[in-house]
Design a protein around this motif. Structure first.
Motif, PDB file in Angstrom:
ATOM      1  N   ALA A  23      41.254  31.181  35.711  1.00 17.76           N
ATOM      2  CA  ALA A  23      39.956  31.797  36.008  1.00 17.76           C
ATOM      3  C   ALA A  23      39.836  32.131  37.490  1.00 17.76           C
ATOM      4  O   ALA A  23      39.365  33.213  37.858  1.00 17.76           O
ATOM      5  N   ARG A  24      40.262  31.228  38.345  1.00 15.08           N
ATOM      6  CA  ARG A  24      40.175  31.475  39.787  1.00 15.08           C
ATOM      7  C   ARG A  24      41.102  32.606  40.223  1.00 15.08           C
ATOM      8  O   ARG A  24      40.719  33.450  41.038  1.00 15.08           O
ATOM      9  N   ASN A  25      42.310  32.632  39.693  1.00 15.13           N
ATOM     10  CA  ASN A  25      43.238  33.716  40.033  1.00 15.13           C
ATOM     11  C   ASN A  25      42.719  35.063  39.555  1.00 15.13           C
ATOM     12  O   ASN A  25      42.775  36.062  40.283  1.00 15.13           O
ATOM     13  N   PHE A  26      42.206  35.106  38.323  1.00 13.15           N
ATOM     14  CA  PHE A  26      41.650  36.351  37.806  1.00 13.15           C
ATOM     15  C   PHE A  26      40.405  36.758  38.589  1.00 13.15           C
ATOM     16  O   PHE A  26      40.182  37.944  38.814  1.00 13.15           O
ATOM     17  N   ALA A  27      39.585  35.791  38.987  1.00 16.28           N
ATOM     18  CA  ALA A  27      38.387  36.110  39.772  1.00 16.28           C
ATOM     19  C   ALA A  27      38.775  36.810  41.066  1.00 16.28           C
ATOM     20  O   ALA A  27      38.138  37.792  41.475  1.00 16.28           O
ATOM     21  N   ASP A  28      39.813  36.331  41.709  1.00 19.14           N
ATOM     22  CA  ASP A  28      40.277  36.959  42.940  1.00 19.14           C
ATOM     23  C   ASP A  28      40.745  38.395  42.681  1.00 19.14           C
ATOM     24  O   ASP A  28      40.396  39.319  43.421  1.00 19.14           O
ATOM     25  N   THR A  29      41.497  38.587  41.623  1.00 15.34           N
ATOM     26  CA  THR A  29      41.991  39.923  41.281  1.00 15.34           C
ATOM     27  C   THR A  29      40.836  40.867  40.941  1.00 15.34           C
ATOM     28  O   THR A  29      40.817  42.023  41.372  1.00 15.34           O
ATOM     29  N   VAL A  30      39.871  40.380  40.187  1.00 13.42           N
ATOM     30  CA  VAL A  30      38.701  41.172  39.811  1.00 13.42           C
ATOM     31  C   VAL A  30      37.900  41.561  41.057  1.00 13.42           C
ATOM     32  O   VAL A  30      37.489  42.716  41.220  1.00 13.42           O
ATOM     33  N   ALA A  31      37.677  40.604  41.944  1.00 12.74           N
ATOM     34  CA  ALA A  31      36.918  40.879  43.167  1.00 12.74           C
ATOM     35  C   ALA A  31      37.646  41.902  44.038  1.00 12.74           C
ATOM     36  O   ALA A  31      37.020  42.821  44.596  1.00 12.74           O
ATOM     37  N   GLU A  32      38.946  41.774  44.143  1.00 12.27           N
ATOM     38  CA  GLU A  32      39.716  42.725  44.941  1.00 12.27           C
ATOM     39  C   GLU A  32      39.722  44.116  44.312  1.00 12.27           C
ATOM     40  O   GLU A  32      39.706  45.122  45.024  1.00 12.27           O
TER      41      GLU A  32
END
Length: 160
Positions: A60-69
């Protein structure tokens, strides 16, 4: 003011970044749900579920970073502030205090199920707006479905 200009037309950018922001909220919320359960789980399956919860949190944290970027790349600043997450978050979460292993599993199944349902709606919404964002949402959905399946299998056969 837009610091980054998007390669998408305005309406496509709006649709895509709305889907990305809503996904960011769900992912950051999932990471918090997972950690809350991780810290408070008790029961005979403590260790295996404790470790499995960390897998969800990490994803979830890794995907959150990708989504935000992705949102930033499209010229819309992502909003992951605590007050934004608290205001917008609606997934099921564990109760306060110790959480029995079966209850932790059930809340993860329900939270992941709800997040997946919303992701599928966003996949449909971004189909014409932005295939790159849609592809990202599809990837996230695939991983969350895998995690949901693994948690769901933990409580089989179901009691009652």
């Amino acid at each position: 003011m837009t610091a980054v200009r998007s390669t998408l037309p305005d309406e496509a950018r709006r649709v895509s970044c709305e889907a990305l922001q809503d996904t960011l909220v769900d992912l950051l919320g999932l990471s918090l749900i997972g950690k809350q359960a991780h810290w408070n789980i008790v029961g005979p399956r403590f260790r295996s579920i404790h470790l499995q919860l960390d897998e969800v949190v990490s994803a979830a944290r890794n995907f959150a970073d990708t989504v935000a970027e992705r949102s930033a790349a499209l010229g819309v600043p992502p909003d992951g502030r605590p007050e934004t997450i608290a205001k917008a978050f609606t997934l099921p979460a564990p109760k306060e205090g110790w959480v029995r292993d079966a209850d932790a599993v059930q809340v993860m199944v329900e939270s992941l199920q709800d997040a997946i349902g919303r992701l599928r709606e966003r996949i449909d919404a971004t189909e014409k707006a932005d295939l790159v964002t849609q592809d990202l949402l599809i990837s996230i959905t695939a991983e969350l479905e895998k995690q949901r399946w693994m948690f769901d299998a933990e409580n089989f056969p179901r009691e009652g």
